[in-house]
Design a protein around this motif. Structure first.
Motif, PDB file in Angstrom:
ATOM      1  N   VAL A  34       3.903 -17.165  81.677  1.00  0.00           N
ATOM      2  CA  VAL A  34       2.616 -17.564  81.430  1.00  0.00           C
ATOM      3  C   VAL A  34       2.192 -17.332  79.829  1.00  0.00           C
ATOM      4  N   ALA A  35       2.978 -16.289  79.216  1.00  0.00           N
ATOM      5  CA  ALA A  35       2.417 -15.892  77.995  1.00  0.00           C
ATOM      6  C   ALA A  35       3.489 -16.280  76.791  1.00  0.00           C
ATOM      7  N   PRO A  36       3.020 -17.217  75.783  1.00  0.00           N
ATOM      8  CA  PRO A  36       3.979 -17.340  74.674  1.00  0.00           C
ATOM      9  C   PRO A  36       4.526 -16.314  74.189  1.00  0.00           C
ATOM     10  N   ALA A  37       5.659 -16.564  73.752  1.00  0.00           N
ATOM     11  CA  ALA A  37       6.296 -15.428  72.868  1.00  0.00           C
ATOM     12  C   ALA A  37       5.958 -15.170  71.490  1.00  0.00           C
ATOM     13  N   PRO A  38       5.611 -14.022  71.085  1.00  0.00           N
ATOM     14  CA  PRO A  38       5.113 -13.534  69.756  1.00  0.00           C
ATOM     15  C   PRO A  38       6.267 -13.873  69.042  1.00  0.00           C
ATOM     16  N   THR A  39       5.858 -13.811  67.628  1.00  0.00           N
ATOM     17  CA  THR A  39       7.015 -14.206  66.584  1.00  0.00           C
ATOM     18  C   THR A  39       7.973 -12.730  66.551  1.00  0.00           C
ATOM     19  N   LEU A  40       9.015 -12.704  65.808  1.00  0.00           N
ATOM     20  CA  LEU A  40       9.718 -11.346  65.721  1.00  0.00           C
ATOM     21  C   LEU A  40       8.692 -10.368  64.567  1.00  0.00           C
ATOM     22  N   GLU A  41       8.042 -11.079  63.633  1.00  0.00           N
ATOM     23  CA  GLU A  41       7.280 -10.266  62.863  1.00  0.00           C
ATOM     24  C   GLU A  41       6.312  -9.723  63.464  1.00  0.00           C
ATOM     25  N   THR A  42       5.742 -10.289  64.173  1.00  0.00           N
ATOM     26  CA  THR A  42       4.540  -9.687  65.147  1.00  0.00           C
ATOM     27  C   THR A  42       4.841  -8.553  66.054  1.00  0.00           C
ATOM     28  N   LEU A  43       6.191  -8.751  66.884  1.00  0.00           N
ATOM     29  CA  LEU A  43       6.644  -8.141  67.815  1.00  0.00           C
ATOM     30  C   LEU A  43       7.411  -6.646  67.141  1.00  0.00           C
ATOM     31  N   THR A  44       8.144  -6.883  65.960  1.00  0.00           N
ATOM     32  CA  THR A  44       8.571  -5.838  65.431  1.00  0.00           C
ATOM     33  C   THR A  44       7.328  -4.720  64.670  1.00  0.00           C
ATOM     34  N   SER A  45       6.402  -5.307  64.362  1.00  0.00           N
ATOM     35  CA  SER A  45       5.404  -4.650  63.551  1.00  0.00           C
ATOM     36  C   SER A  45       4.315  -4.023  64.754  1.00  0.00           C
ATOM     37  N   ALA A  46       4.520  -4.091  66.056  1.00  0.00           N
ATOM     38  CA  ALA A  46       3.803  -3.793  66.960  1.00  0.00           C
ATOM     39  C   ALA A  46       3.639  -2.036  66.740  1.00  0.00           C
ATOM     40  N   THR A  47       2.324  -1.745  67.351  1.00  0.00           N
ATOM     41  CA  THR A  47       2.075  -0.347  67.259  1.00  0.00           C
ATOM     42  C   THR A  47       1.933   0.163  68.412  1.00  0.00           C
ATOM     43  N   SER A  48       1.608   1.653  68.568  1.00  0.00           N
ATOM     44  CA  SER A  48       1.498   2.020  70.034  1.00  0.00           C
ATOM     45  C   SER A  48       0.217   1.785  70.594  1.00  0.00           C
ATOM     46  N   ALA A  49      -0.708   1.383  69.672  1.00  0.00           N
ATOM     47  CA  ALA A  49      -1.802   0.737  70.478  1.00  0.00           C
ATOM     48  C   ALA A  49      -1.689  -0.679  71.171  1.00  0.00           C
ATOM     49  N   ASP A  50      -0.771  -1.621  70.535  1.00  0.00           N
ATOM     50  CA  ASP A  50      -0.538  -2.501  71.046  1.00  0.00           C
ATOM     51  C   ASP A  50       0.034  -2.534  72.752  1.00  0.00           C
ATOM     52  N   PHE A  51       0.713  -1.348  72.807  1.00  0.00           N
ATOM     53  CA  PHE A  51       1.206  -0.820  74.148  1.00  0.00           C
ATOM     54  C   PHE A  51       0.465  -0.213  75.091  1.00  0.00           C
ATOM     55  N   MET A  52      -0.837   0.195  74.436  1.00  0.00           N
ATOM     56  CA  MET A  52      -1.861   0.908  75.379  1.00  0.00           C
ATOM     57  C   MET A  52      -3.179   0.275  75.516  1.00  0.00           C
ATOM     58  N   SER A  53      -2.999  -1.255  74.893  1.00  0.00           N
ATOM     59  CA  SER A  53      -4.426  -1.967  75.484  1.00  0.00           C
ATOM     60  C   SER A  53      -4.086  -2.719  76.716  1.00  0.00           C
ATOM     61  N   THR A  54      -5.269  -3.191  77.187  1.00  0.00           N
ATOM     62  CA  THR A  54      -5.521  -3.571  78.519  1.00  0.00           C
ATOM     63  C   THR A  54      -4.562  -4.992  78.945  1.00  0.00           C
ATOM     64  N   HIS A  55      -3.973  -5.255  77.694  1.00  0.00           N
ATOM     65  CA  HIS A  55      -3.201  -6.653  78.006  1.00  0.00           C
ATOM     66  C   HIS A  55      -1.601  -6.290  77.359  1.00  0.00           C
ATOM     67  N   ASN A  56      -1.328  -5.038  77.643  1.00  0.00           N
ATOM     68  CA  ASN A  56       0.040  -4.503  77.233  1.00  0.00           C
ATOM     69  C   ASN A  56       1.199  -5.227  77.812  1.00  0.00           C
ATOM     70  N   GLU A  57       1.146  -5.911  78.686  1.00  0.00           N
ATOM     71  CA  GLU A  57       2.321  -6.283  79.498  1.00  0.00           C
ATOM     72  C   GLU A  57       3.003  -7.301  78.547  1.00  0.00           C
ATOM     73  N   VAL A  58       2.329  -8.181  77.732  1.00  0.00           N
ATOM     74  CA  VAL A  58       3.036  -9.090  76.841  1.00  0.00           C
ATOM     75  C   VAL A  58       4.114  -8.136  75.834  1.00  0.00           C
ATOM     76  N   ALA A  59       3.293  -7.124  75.463  1.00  0.00           N
ATOM     77  CA  ALA A  59       4.171  -6.137  74.309  1.00  0.00           C
ATOM     78  C   ALA A  59       5.532  -5.765  74.945  1.00  0.00           C
ATOM     79  N   TYR A  60       5.270  -5.270  76.276  1.00  0.00           N
ATOM     80  CA  TYR A  60       6.251  -4.639  77.110  1.00  0.00           C
ATOM     81  C   TYR A  60       7.531  -5.780  77.347  1.00  0.00           C
TER      82      TYR A  60
END
Length: 163
Positions: free
Chosen positions: A63-89
Motif C-alpha cells: 500500500v505504500a510506495p517505495a522511497p528512493t534509496l537516497e531517502t531511505l539511506t538518509s533516514a534518521t532515528s526520528a523516521d523510525f520513531m514517527s507514528t508512520h514508522n512502518e514504512v521506514a521499517y
C-alpha cells in the motif's frame, strides 16, 4: 511466532551493537533496523539466501510506495520513531533483502564496514554496486515487482477469507 520474531529482532540489535564496540551507534539506522527486521525471518542455515518476507512488510509495501534509496539511506532515528514508522521499517527490510540478493558477499562487507562507521550511506552503496541512477532504477523495478506480488497475494487472501 511474533514473540520469536521480536526476540530475533532485538537479538540482532544486540549482536550488531556488540560487534561494533559502540553498541551499534556507528551503523546507519536504516541498516540496523533493516538487518534486524530481515533477521526476524531469515534462515540461520542460509545467511546469504532469501528470507521469507513478513506479512506486515508485505502489507506495508503493498500500500505504500517505495522511497528512493537516497531517502531511505538518509533516514534518521526520528523516521523510525514517527507514528508512520512502518514504512521506514518495511522498506529497510526490503533494502537489506535487495542488497543480499544483488551481492550477498558485498552486502556483508558493507554491513561490517558500516558497523564501524565506514559506510552505509548512498555513496557506500554506489561504490559497491554501481552508478546511482542504475542502482535507483534497479531498486524501483525490484520494489514495483514486489509490490505487485504482495498486492496480488493480499487480494487472494482477502478473497479466501470472504468466501
Amino acid at each position: 511466532v511474533e514473540d520469536r520474531m521480536g526476540i530475533r529482532h532485538e537479538l540482532a540489535h544486540l549482536l550488531v551493537g556488540r560487534g561494533g564496540g559502540r553498541f551499534g551507534t556507528a551503523m546507519p539506522v536504516w541498516l540496523n533496523e533493516g538487518l534486524a527486521t530481515w533477521l526476524e525471518t531469515a534462515d540461520p542455515q542460509r545467511p546469504d539466501g532469501p528470507a521469507p518476507v513478513s506479512d506486515w512488510v508485505r502489507l506495508v509495501a503493498a500500500v505504500a510506495p517505495a522511497p528512493t534509496l537516497e531517502t531511505l539511506t538518509s533516514a534518521t532515528s526520528a523516521d523510525f520513531m514517527s507514528t508512520h514508522n512502518e514504512v521506514a521499517y518495511a522498506y529497510s527490510n526490503l533494502l537489506v533483502a535487495f542488497l543480499i540478493e544483488a551481492d550477498a558477499e558485498g552486502f556483508w562487507e558493507l554491513a561490517r564496514a558500516a558497523r564501524e562507521g565506514q559506510g552505509g550511506d548512498l555513496d557506500a552503496l554506489v561504490a559497491r554496486l554501481g552508478p546511482v541512477d542504475k542502482l535507483e532504477a534497479a531498486w524501483a523495478r525490484a520494489m514495483s515487482a514486489r509490490r505487485a506480488r504482495f498486492a496480488t497475494t493480499l487480494s487472494e487472501q482477502s478473497e479466501r477469507t470472504h468466501r
